[in-house]
Design an enzyme around this catalytic site. Structure first.
Site, short mmCIF file in Angstrom:
data_model
loop_
_atom_site.label_atom_id
_atom_site.label_comp_id
_atom_site.label_asym_id
_atom_site.label_seq_id
_atom_site.Cartn_x
_atom_site.Cartn_y
_atom_site.Cartn_z
N HIS A 1 0.86 -1.18 0.00
CA HIS A 1 0.00 0.00 0.00
C HIS A 1 0.90 1.23 0.00
CE1 HIS A 1 -2.90 2.94 1.61
NE2 HIS A 1 -3.86 2.08 1.31
N ASP B 1 2.47 -4.41 8.24
CA ASP B 1 1.24 -3.68 7.99
C ASP B 1 0.09 -4.69 8.08
OD1 ASP B 1 -1.01 -2.44 6.96
OD2 ASP B 1 -0.09 -1.83 5.08
N GLN C 1 -5.21 -5.31 6.93
CA GLN C 1 -6.17 -6.23 6.35
C GLN C 1 -6.18 -7.60 7.04
OE1 GLN C 1 -8.31 -5.24 4.19
NE2 GLN C 1 -7.39 -3.29 3.57
N LYS D 1 -11.09 -0.08 9.96
CA LYS D 1 -11.27 -1.32 9.21
C LYS D 1 -11.71 -2.48 10.12
CE LYS D 1 -7.66 -0.06 5.86
NZ LYS D 1 -8.48 0.28 4.71
N CYS E 1 -4.74 2.28 -3.84
CA CYS E 1 -3.48 2.75 -3.25
C CYS E 1 -2.35 1.75 -3.45
CB CYS E 1 -3.66 3.06 -1.76
SG CYS E 1 -4.75 4.45 -1.44
#
Length: 420
Positions: A128, A205, A208, A231, A374
């Site tokens: 991202h 990261d 998700q 999220k 992104c």
């Protein structure tokens, strides 16, 4: 998970989300844009309202009753996040506005003060932009060199190539856990172990993954991990950075001001210990408390149950997409149980532009994402200008997938009749 179990779970949670109980253009809302942001349950909305109605006050700075209540709730939410990701200590959880700010915190407080010319940072081509641009800026300022792990033929993390990039010059590996475009699940525990063998630090990261599957930062052994609250059923404007205590304590402050100080003199200051050293100014108090409420909500359902349910949805989504010959999905295919892939599908449909497709589906009440998500370098890598993306969460159903597929088929046929 059986169909009966699926219906029980779906029935149990959907009533908790007021926004899902509406029509869009006269059609029941089908919200398939969860990788961009999730919807918020009543428990989270009520936590926000309760703070502002009952005990709105600044934290840490007052001895009156309202300040005490606010501080207890704010710090209590930190404890909930600590348990949620299995951090060893509560001080290892730093509140940030979002994952982007958390990555920038590490980039500036650690990267700018540690990296030297010739030091190497390993990223991937699937990152991202939030896990790419900060390191570009750091590399420009410090003389560090960026290297990128490529994709396999199945559009996954190429671990063999990654190993070939590691060397005694590697200082940092910063990698996404789950790609928001490819849906691949990267082997972060193995990635971390390999990086540590050459003395490099690792940032994950987890935007998700934290909302969708159990996370254990101690088992992962990463040095830092970032996530965004919005999220995972929490409000916007709140996220967190996990960092190993000894790593965080060795980093200088990122922002200066109130809250992050111990003592201030006209010509110098001393700083608070972690976590407050990295939390300058009045924080997002209500949002942090609501993040704690979101953690409570997800934990009450059970992250194992959420993962299993979403895997079942994923298998069904890809099964139905495979019925449409015009559809090309990106990333690996899930197995028959839906494992090995996130609950999302990025796809193209031949000559139909994703933005046109998204507009048509919106008229049917279906919200999907269209664009580069992104991940512009990744889209260049897979030779796609943009993609459409349907992303699911635990409040979605197979019936909604059927509605989506029927509308997608109609849209493809419509554009085929117009431009064919």
């Amino acid at each position: 998970m059986t169909l009966a179990q699926e219906r029980t779970l779906a029935t149990k949670v959907r009533a908790d989300f007021p926004i899902l109980q509406q029509d869009i253009h006269g059609k029941p809302l089908v919200y398939f844009d969860n990788a961009a942001t999730s919807q918020k349950p009543l428990a989270v909305l009520n936590a926000l309202e309760d703070y502002y109605k009952r005990y709105n006050s600044n934290v840490h700075r007052g001895v009156h009753t309202l300040s005490g209540l606010a501080t207890d709730a704010y710090e209590g939410a930190r404890d909930k996040v600590q348990r949620f990701v299995n951090a060893a200590q509560r001080e290892e959880i730093i509140y940030t506005r979002n994952a982007s700010e958390a990555i920038n915190l590490v980039a500036y407080a650690w990267g700018m003060n540690t990296l030297q010319p010739g030091d190497e940072i390993i990223l991937t081509v699937m990152e991202h932009h939030s896990n790419l641009i900060p390191w570009q800026l750091v590399a420009q300022k410090t003389g560090a060199v960026l290297k990128f792990v490529r994709l396999t033929e199945t559009e996954e993390f190429d671990f063999e190539h990654y190993q070939s990039l590691l060397s005694d010059k590697t200082r940092l590996v910063s990698v996404v856990h789950v790609s928001n475009t490819l849906g691949c699940i990267n082997p972060v525990t193995d990635i971390t172990a390999a990086a540590h063998r050459v003395g490099a630090k690792v940032l994950i990261d987890a935007c998700q993954s934290v909302p969708h599957t159990p996370i254990d930062v101690q088992a992962m052994d990463c040095d830092w991990l970032v996530a965004s609250g919005h999220k995972m059923c929490a409000p916007t404007g709140i996220g967190f950075l996990y960092g190993k205590k000894e790593v965080l304590r060795a980093m200088p402050p990122f922002l200066g001001g109130g809250e992050m100080i111990a003592d201030v003199f006209l010509d110098h200051a001393t700083y608070a210990d972690i976590p407050h050293k990295f939390e300058a100014g009045t924080p997002a108090i209500a949002e942090a408390i609501a993040l704690g409420a979101a953690v409570d909500y997800l934990s009450a359902i059970g992250m194992d149950k959420i993962h299993a349910y979403e895997a079942d949805l994923t298998a069904y989504l890809f099964q139905r997409l495979a019925e449409l010959p015009e559809v090309r999905t990106y990333g690996p295919q899930p197995d028959v149980r839906g494992e090995g892939h996130a609950a999302l599908a990025a796809f193209t449909t031949g000559a139909v532009h994703p933005h046109d497709l998204s507009t048509i589906l919106d008229q049917a009440g279906i919200a999907i994402r269209a664009g580069h998500h992104c991940t512009q370098p990744l889209h260049r890598e897979v030779k796609a200008q943009s993609t459409a993306r349907a992303s699911l969460y635990f409040y979605n159903t197979k019936e909604e997938i059927d509605t989506f597929i029927a509308s997608l088929k109609e849209a493809i046929e419509f554009f085929g009749s117009v431009f064919g």
